[in-house]
Motif scaffolding. Structure first.
Motif: not given
Length: 206
Positions: A36-58
């Protein structure tokens, strides 16, 4: 086939009065060795649900790494006074990410220690928040090797693991218990309805 992009969650700490994110290099090395190709996924400061949705799709797959203790108020239970609470941005983001992954159950997810606990809580499970008060063999789980026995050798073989935790899943909710430690503690859970949705209480990265 292109390399699958595997997102690895990171922790948050403070350095020079500024927040930093970090993770064990052994996670990224293991993902590379598996193709696999690893990428680190840091928590955002806000808008957690929107960022999580984009990551889940990407991203193609996810590793939910270990860390401090979940705050359990979102799950209807007071947090134990001896718990070391997880950074609120990390908990909000990873909880949102687990929820977002319900929309595509084909994405492989591995939860390690804290990651497994968040998976179980999301599935309606519960935690023993401080094993030293409840489990005579609690020391066997703190900076120790011990054996785990799997109920499904095809999904996960039995063997020896390296453990460091003072909390444990007591009820896996909608998930299935896959392995237990020698003292009966739940050490692995999975969702048999998904191709790969697995949580382990131990620390393979260490």
């Amino acid at each position: 086939m292109p390399q699958p992009i595997v997102a690895i969650t990171t922790d948050i700490a403070e350095r020079h009065k500024l927040p930093i994110t970090f993770g064990y290099r052994s996670y990224t090395q293991a993902v590379r060795e598996a193709g696999g190709l690893p990428v680190l996924l840091p928590p955002p400061e806000d808008d957690h649900q929107s960022v999580a949705g984009a990551c889940a799709a990407r991203f193609d797959a996810f590793v939910l790494t270990g860390g401090d203790d979940p705050r359990t108020e979102p799950f209807g239970v007071p947090t134990h006074p001896k718990a070391i609470p997880l950074h609120p941005d990390r908990q909000a983001f990873e909880s949102a990410l687990i929820a977002a992954l319900d929309a595509d159950t084909s994405k492989p997810v591995l939860g390690v220690c804290l990651g497994m606990q968040l998976m179980a809580l999301h599935a309606g499970g519960t935690l023993d928040q401080y094993m030293p008060e409840t489990t005579p063999t609690h020391a066997d789980h703190e900076l120790q090797h011990h054996c785990v026995r799997s109920s499904d050798q095809a999904q996960l073989p039995s063997g020896t693991v390296w453990s460091r935790h003072k909390q444990a899943v007591t009820d896996a909710g909608a998930l299935r218990v896959l392995a237990r430690a020698h003292d009966g503690a739940i050490d692995a859970v999975h969702d048999p309805a998904r191709p790969f949705w697995l949580g382990g209480q131990w620390h393979p990265e260490r």
